[in-house]
Design a protein around this motif. Sequence first.
Motif, short mmCIF file in Angstrom:
data_model
loop_
_atom_site.label_atom_id
_atom_site.label_comp_id
_atom_site.label_asym_id
_atom_site.label_seq_id
_atom_site.Cartn_x
_atom_site.Cartn_y
_atom_site.Cartn_z
N TYR A 24 -11.51 -3.59 2.66
CA TYR A 24 -11.66 -2.57 3.71
C TYR A 24 -10.33 -2.46 4.47
CZ TYR A 24 -16.69 -2.73 2.94
OH TYR A 24 -17.94 -2.66 2.38
N ILE A 25 -9.73 -1.28 4.42
CA ILE A 25 -8.43 -1.06 5.04
C ILE A 25 -8.56 0.04 6.10
CG2 ILE A 25 -5.99 -0.54 4.64
CD1 ILE A 25 -6.97 -2.99 3.13
N HIS A 26 -8.17 -0.28 7.34
CA HIS A 26 -8.23 0.72 8.40
C HIS A 26 -6.98 1.59 8.34
CE1 HIS A 26 -8.64 2.66 12.26
NE2 HIS A 26 -9.78 2.04 12.48
N PRO A 27 -7.13 2.91 8.17
CA PRO A 27 -5.96 3.79 8.02
C PRO A 27 -5.00 3.74 9.19
CG PRO A 27 -7.99 4.94 7.42
CD PRO A 27 -8.40 3.65 8.05
N LEU A 28 -5.51 3.59 10.41
CA LEU A 28 -4.64 3.58 11.58
C LEU A 28 -4.03 2.22 11.84
CD1 LEU A 28 -6.73 5.82 14.02
CD2 LEU A 28 -4.89 6.50 12.47
N ALA A 29 -4.79 1.17 11.60
CA ALA A 29 -4.29 -0.18 11.85
C ALA A 29 -3.29 -0.63 10.78
CB ALA A 29 -5.45 -1.18 11.92
N ASP A 30 -3.46 -0.13 9.55
CA ASP A 30 -2.57 -0.53 8.45
C ASP A 30 -2.26 0.70 7.59
OD1 ASP A 30 -1.16 -1.83 6.49
OD2 ASP A 30 -2.87 -2.91 5.64
N PRO A 31 -1.46 1.63 8.11
CA PRO A 31 -1.21 2.89 7.37
C PRO A 31 -0.52 2.67 6.04
CG PRO A 31 0.24 2.69 9.29
CD PRO A 31 -0.78 1.62 9.41
N ILE A 32 0.40 1.70 5.95
CA ILE A 32 1.09 1.45 4.69
C ILE A 32 0.13 0.88 3.66
CG2 ILE A 32 2.92 0.11 3.58
CD1 ILE A 32 4.49 0.24 6.18
N GLY A 33 -0.68 -0.09 4.10
CA GLY A 33 -1.68 -0.65 3.19
C GLY A 33 -2.68 0.39 2.74
N PHE A 34 -3.08 1.26 3.67
CA PHE A 34 -4.04 2.31 3.31
C PHE A 34 -3.43 3.27 2.29
CE2 PHE A 34 -5.59 6.67 4.10
CZ PHE A 34 -6.90 6.50 3.69
N PHE A 35 -2.17 3.63 2.48
CA PHE A 35 -1.53 4.56 1.55
C PHE A 35 -1.44 3.96 0.15
CE2 PHE A 35 2.24 6.47 -0.47
CZ PHE A 35 1.85 7.81 -0.45
N SER A 36 -1.12 2.67 0.07
CA SER A 36 -1.05 2.04 -1.25
C SER A 36 -2.41 2.01 -1.93
CB SER A 36 -0.49 0.63 -1.13
OG SER A 36 -1.37 -0.22 -0.41
N LYS A 37 -3.47 1.76 -1.14
CA LYS A 37 -4.82 1.77 -1.71
C LYS A 37 -5.25 3.19 -2.06
CE LYS A 37 -5.79 -2.60 -1.60
NZ LYS A 37 -5.95 -3.36 -2.88
N LEU A 38 -4.81 4.15 -1.27
CA LEU A 38 -5.13 5.56 -1.54
C LEU A 38 -4.64 5.95 -2.93
CD1 LEU A 38 -6.14 8.32 -0.32
CD2 LEU A 38 -3.75 8.70 0.33
N ILE A 39 -3.43 5.53 -3.28
CA ILE A 39 -2.86 5.85 -4.58
C ILE A 39 -3.70 5.24 -5.70
CG2 ILE A 39 -0.85 5.51 -6.07
CD1 ILE A 39 0.88 5.62 -3.55
N GLU A 40 -4.20 4.03 -5.47
CA GLU A 40 -5.02 3.35 -6.49
C GLU A 40 -6.42 3.94 -6.58
OE1 GLU A 40 -5.33 -0.82 -5.97
OE2 GLU A 40 -3.18 -1.17 -5.81
N ARG A 41 -7.01 4.23 -5.43
CA ARG A 41 -8.43 4.55 -5.40
C ARG A 41 -8.75 6.02 -5.64
NH1 ARG A 41 -9.64 0.76 -0.04
NH2 ARG A 41 -9.70 -1.25 -1.16
#
Length: 564
Positions: free
Chosen positions: A250-267
């Motif tokens: 579970y990745i919070h887009p605002l708390a971890d935008p870089i992590g969210f973007f990397s997961k966005l590409i995968e998911r």
Amino acid sequence: MKVIAIAFVLASPSLLSPLVADDLIHQIRIDPTQPIPGWDDPNGPYFVFADGTAEQRAQLMQEGVFSWWTAEDFKLAFWRPISEATHRLDDTLFGENSVLIHLHSLLWFALVLLALSRLYERFHMSRVAVLALCIYALDDTRGMVLGFASNRNALIAVFFSVCTLIAHDRWRRDGWSPGAYLGPLIFVAALLSGEFAIATTAYLFAYALFIDEHTLKRRVMSLLPYALLTVTWALLYRYQGYGTMNSGIYIHPLADPIGFFSKLIERLPVLVLGQVAGLPSDLGLLYPPAIKAVILLLGGGLVIGLAWLLVPLMKRSRVLSFWVVGATLSLLPVCATFTNDRLLGMIAIGASGALAVLMAYAIERPASRGARIGISALVTVHLVLAPLALPVRSMTMNLLNSVHERTNAAIPADDSVTQRTLVIPQALSDGSVCYHPIRRAANHTPRPKAMRLLSTGYQRVDVTRLDLYTLSVEPEQGFYATEGEQMTRHPSLPFAVEDRVELSDMRVTITKVNAHGRAMSAEFRFDAPLEAPKWLWMQFVSGHTLEPWTPPALGERATLPPLL
């Protein structure tokens, strides 16, 4: 109504699904006879699995429900009071009767389809509206939602989201003034049913962009109540202590935008393939890196193909643009968690409308050979294969239950097991074993005093005996190496060499970490010799069957093969 009746019949095998996994957590909460410390408050929120406190973390790690690497402050707490109320109604009316509980979910499914039929009728001629409803209702991705009682929140959230869109459309196009108030009010109900209802804002934005014909200022003002309510909901959510923390899934887009973007590409490619091509997005957590690369290419190719088919038509149809943009934007919040078909309910609203327009257009007008092939493939997937798969997918949890039952049956169930600690040196993931204590508590079956899972993953594991009490464990790729193993710890949270995790009967000492601080090897020192009768050693064979296992002799090494 015929489409709804057919969908109801095709999904009816879900009535035979047992209560499993998260369903059982709720059962043990309301039944205090065999409590699991940490989940023993009958009045505790249904969807709070980890409250972020050190006390609960310690209790669940001691039981073995949480793995030894569970992060400090790990939190998994969702605010879904309306959905929770439906489960408490189940408790009052149905007890543990799984058939009636699943029937309750099926009734919500029927409500979703009734609301959707009304929504599609407002935007399309009858034939296209029915086709859109067919694509949504007969999609096999609805199956797991219906077979897993704890996923009912996805149905309820979609129902209120669709009702929000209907009220908003009636206000903006028909001048129905109550819609100005009912739309935001129903939107609040959607948010209080399930977090992914926030995707409703994607459709509201797309509506203002393509359907609303008022001035720009009035369009912006029409969205303002929803924006204010979203911000208020988010602030209350955080203020009350809900949310996720320190999870690698579970990745919070605002708390971890870089992590969210990397997961966005995968998911995102996995979700697109699940929604459009029929490849279950549930498999996303299981893909190794090489397969993820292939999925990324396939998903990218599918997006390009869809754009080739849809963009020319979007220039002619505002309604089609509304569906496509709404569905596309609704993908974004869903990518904050692991891919699963149960999350496609909001995306499918627009995707089904867009596919119906595309199919109807192909019937009415000649198309190129490539377009005909592409559209024919979509028709086959959504109107032939998906309906055939829906009854099977509605029984997905039966398969999971059978796997759990087979594993559970291998663990002794006599009263003496309550004085022993089950030790498993290797499993596919912590999720594949953590439900066994829960299942036994819910079924009033004697369970081991505790469970100790040493390592997980599809990989070779070397186990070396250091002394009478100690094992050195070194997985080939380290601990919690894949996303599926990172539910309770984000991989960016570092361990250091000599860090220790203390449990009542076992101490874990980290002996090697990688450049990012992920544990690569560890020593496990038990409080009694490894041959002591208090330990119940068992190992997975082929990933699904537990068999007795003997630790290696002093100074020797045992190599556990990858679990397939």
